[in-house]
Design an enzyme around this catalytic site. Structure first.
Site, PDB file in Angstrom:
ATOM      1  N   ILE A  65      35.667 -30.247  -7.590  1.00  0.00           N
ATOM      2  CA  ILE A  65      35.420 -29.564  -8.996  1.00  0.00           C
ATOM      3  C   ILE A  65      35.256 -31.587 -10.131  1.00  0.00           C
ATOM      4  O   ILE A  65      35.981 -31.958 -10.487  1.00  0.00           O
ATOM      5  CB  ILE A  65      36.211 -29.167  -9.936  1.00  0.00           C
ATOM      6  CG1 ILE A  65      36.662 -27.921  -8.684  1.00  0.00           C
ATOM      7  CG2 ILE A  65      35.583 -28.634 -11.190  1.00  0.00           C
ATOM      8  CD1 ILE A  65      37.300 -27.411  -9.477  1.00  0.00           C
ATOM      9  N   GLY A 102      41.548 -30.170   0.109  1.00  0.00           N
ATOM     10  CA  GLY A 102      41.165 -29.976   1.303  1.00  0.00           C
ATOM     11  C   GLY A 102      40.291 -30.834   1.393  1.00  0.00           C
ATOM     12  O   GLY A 102      39.337 -31.846   0.475  1.00  0.00           O
ATOM     13  N   VAL A 142      41.609 -36.564   3.733  1.00  0.00           N
ATOM     14  CA  VAL A 142      40.754 -37.217   3.133  1.00  0.00           C
ATOM     15  C   VAL A 142      39.478 -38.189   3.226  1.00  0.00           C
ATOM     16  O   VAL A 142      38.734 -37.728   3.521  1.00  0.00           O
ATOM     17  CB  VAL A 142      41.143 -37.355   1.319  1.00  0.00           C
ATOM     18  CG1 VAL A 142      40.451 -37.732   0.695  1.00  0.00           C
ATOM     19  CG2 VAL A 142      42.381 -36.075   0.865  1.00  0.00           C
ATOM     20  N   VAL A 168      41.710 -35.036  -9.430  1.00  0.00           N
ATOM     21  CA  VAL A 168      41.748 -33.879 -10.473  1.00  0.00           C
ATOM     22  C   VAL A 168      40.809 -32.737  -9.590  1.00  0.00           C
ATOM     23  O   VAL A 168      39.781 -33.170 -10.166  1.00  0.00           O
ATOM     24  CB  VAL A 168      41.512 -34.444 -12.023  1.00  0.00           C
ATOM     25  CG1 VAL A 168      41.731 -32.957 -12.718  1.00  0.00           C
ATOM     26  CG2 VAL A 168      42.694 -35.164 -12.242  1.00  0.00           C
ATOM     27  N   LYS A 211      47.861 -34.528 -13.079  1.00  0.00           N
ATOM     28  CA  LYS A 211      46.623 -34.248 -12.905  1.00  0.00           C
ATOM     29  C   LYS A 211      46.300 -33.883 -14.365  1.00  0.00           C
ATOM     30  O   LYS A 211      44.734 -34.469 -15.218  1.00  0.00           O
ATOM     31  CB  LYS A 211      45.887 -32.766 -12.388  1.00  0.00           C
ATOM     32  CG  LYS A 211      45.885 -33.374 -11.318  1.00  0.00           C
ATOM     33  CD  LYS A 211      46.505 -32.125 -10.257  1.00  0.00           C
ATOM     34  CE  LYS A 211      45.558 -32.291  -8.578  1.00  0.00           C
ATOM     35  NZ  LYS A 211      46.345 -30.814  -7.489  1.00  0.00           N
TER      36      LYS A 211
END
Lengths: 436, 436
Positions: B140, B309, B15, B136, B209
């Site tokens: 999105i 990802g 990340v 989370v 989450k």
């Protein structure tokens, strides 16, 4: 953040009534989450109705008027919500509010899609917010997502089902096998389509929303007149049927993407599109809307919800009011304005590349297929597949072709050639196909 | 807004590397849309690797360090991005940054789900932002939507597919007919599941989450230990198959909703759930995530995209950095903090109501069904349907039942009764079903 923010509401129709309901019924929740927001004045032509609604909701701090100046001239009102729709007098009302330094929240897609840039400018000059989340896809918070959360992304593509009326009609055609007219009629009976449905059916409503989405995604001034539009009036049940056999559904889609051919150009169009059944947009049915966004970092994403209706639209209006109220309390109104820094032209439709589905009615004679293939070859179009051939009672045969990606101008040239062939009775359908 | 904002990045793994790439490659775009953002220092234990990456990306304004104090003590750094994950030393790093008045952006769900409330508090005390969109559902933008755009809504329900690993495995089981183990193995081969997959498979990752989502949706302090969790390890291909026959798909779903039974309580759970195939979540496959939100004004909505990802997560990190940078330029950092004003307890699972799918292996003898029905009746459970009965080679018969909505404690009581029946060989599966 305990300050009270006074709001003036113009319009008390479907959306205005919903906004009043949400802001008043959820006032305590909103106040605890952000700022206490009070609707101080409502401007609406039908004064007795307005007063009756105010009484019904028990709003002791709210008064009614028929003159919008009572709102825009009131120094205690910080935010004006415009929900009457249309260009005039909405434009004058919004201008008056912004000039008075008030932030403006609107659901008016006509206004934003035609006069957006000048209103962004006016808002910036007067350090006011101009917010319009509800103008695109109703309750779906797609504009804020594009402006904020996705701001680090180059937007590779936007595909939107942004008109509930046409999505309902196409969903009905698909699920019942009925043709366009009875499905339109059913939509009208249910109140999903207006008596004069032109705006929806012909794609003009979707075009306005795509102009707004494209302006934000590409930081360019895209107005509705720049958007190429085709409606759904010509889609027949036969096409829906063939699409299903081929693994597609037909949706009225608004598309925005940077041109592959020219760096300074974007494609912004609205047309019926055959979408593969496994695509997330394919499952968006009935009056629901969805905006599919691909960003260079984010990858594929989709935002789904109700694109119209009193309360869903009010949810977006109230969200904008909360944002504007927070900015006022923080003293940063006008600080998050949209920047249209990019000069982008819209690529003429003839220069766009697409795959096409073509349904032809032809004489059932030898060598017909060869002549048709030749017409395509002459315009440098290669065919992906020739899918169907069935002979009708009329003695005509039906042929369905799918092309590879072609330049649209070449496709139009080939269609003109087909029309000149004596063996071709008609080109019954011409629908773009999503795919490489 | 022309100021330059300096950022310090801690962690250069999947990340962290993605965040560095997005912030550097899209720097010009980000700068024109909001504020010029520069990664000034990167803290990472492998110094040569860090320096190599900096050189590779041609970042002349960036230096490397192995000591996070070089970032948190640097007065020129305004924002610290923490992307090392885990509780320690991430907690200490975040605390140091907040105490130094720097805004913090993190993707660290473990940290937020366990220490969220104290970090929100610390950020507020030091007028700094603490943002964690990437914690989370990856790229999105669901947290910002809940905090801002949907802020006028009472949240009626959240249903999230928030773990890509389990969604991939269940999608594979569904599409290939294979059983759990080979699909898990395939997920591991593809890098979708870790060598030790417990965190994902058992639902702990999803629980973190959901704790974060529920905290925001209900403005309450919900920590991961309060979330009831069941994993997918017991789901068999037979269940997937029956589900399909009955019009359902099985998904690992995180659920948050106000309790119908007690006003001060919320339900927050993670478990496999049978979802009707026409539900928008049913079409969310492979490693994709989606969060379905119902608001009292908005109605049903869904946010879909990649939940993990390098670049999708980096998109969310960069979006938060942009928000924090805008706030710093506007002097409003800390002004939009999350408010946990509501005291809410989490309803014990036994008090929750659900519909259940139950698969039983029983002796193939007369009166068996009557005995089973009696066991349910004794716990005041009425059955919606008895769906299947097939006799196996072993001489055992398989029975599939669907109950009406039942209190979970009653269901457990009935299951204990079933276990005591000599005609019942085993209760093979027990899966909740979405529906009234």
């Amino acid at each position: 953040m305990q300050k009270k923010i006074n709001v003036g509401l113009i319009g008390l129709g479907t959306v205005g009534g919903g906004a009043l309901q949400v802001l008043s019924q959820n006032r305590t929740l909103i106040g605890r989450r952000s700022v206490d927001i009070v609707v101080k004045k409502i401007c609406n032509l039908d004064l007795p109705y307005t007063e009756a609604r105010i009484a019904e909701l028990g709003l002791t701090e709210t008064t009614a008027t028929t003159d919008y100046h009572d709102l825009t001239d009131d120094p205690e009102i910080d935010i004006v919500i415009e929900l009457i729709g249309g260009i005039h007098p909405a434009l004058e009302m919004v201008q008056a509010a912004l000039r008075a330094g008030k932030s403006v929240v609107t659901a008016n897609k006509d206004l934003v899609a035609s006069h957006g840039a000048e209103l962004f400018q006016l808002a910036a000059e007067h350090q006011a917010d101009f917010l319009f989340e509800a103008s695109v896809a109703g309750g779906i918070p797609i504009l804020k997502a594009l402006k904020d959360s996705l701001a680090a992304n180059n937007i590779v593509e936007i595909m939107g089902i942004v008109n509930g009326t046409t999505n309902y009609i196409l969903s009905q055609m698909s699920s019942t096998g009925a043709d366009f007219q009875p499905c339109l009629q059913r939509a009208q009976e249910l109140g999903y389509a207006e008596a004069n449905p032109t705006n929806d059916i012909e794609g003009y409503d979707a075009a306005r929303k795509m102009a707004i989405l494209a302006s934000i995604a590409y930081n360019a001034n895209i107005t509705e007149d720049m958007v190429y539009v085709e409606g759904i009036g010509k889609i027949s049940k036969f096409d829906i049927d063939y699409a299903a056999q081929l693994g597609y559904v037909i949706k009225l889609v608004g598309l925005a993407r940077p041109s592959a051919a020219a760096e300074d150009a974007v494609e912004v169009c609205v047309y019926p599109l055959m979408i593969p059944t496994e695509h997330p947009l394919a499952a968006v049915n009935d009056v629901f809307n969805a905006v599919f966004v691909e960003g260079d970092a984010l990858g594929q994403s989709m935002f789904y919800g109700r694109g119209a209706g009193s309360l869903p639209t009010a949810s977006a209006v109230a969200g904008d009011v909360i944002a504007a109220a927070r900015h006022i309390v923080n003293g940063t109104q006008g600080g998050y304005g949209l920047r249209l820094f990019a000069k982008r032209r819209v690529l003429p439709i003839g220069d766009c590349n697409n795959k096409f589905y073509i349904r032809l009615m032809v004489q059932d004679k030898p060598k017909v297929l060869a002549q048709i293939a030749e017409a395509f070859a002459a315009s440098e179009i290669s065919l992906d597949s020739v899918i169907q051939k069935r002979v009708m009672d009329s003695g005509l045969a039906e042929i369905v072709l799918i092309t590879h990606q072609v330049r649209e101008a070449n496709l139009q040239e080939a269609v003109a050639r087909l029309h000149r062939l004596s063996c071709v009775d008609c080109v019954a359908s011409l629908i773009r196909v999503k795919g490489a």
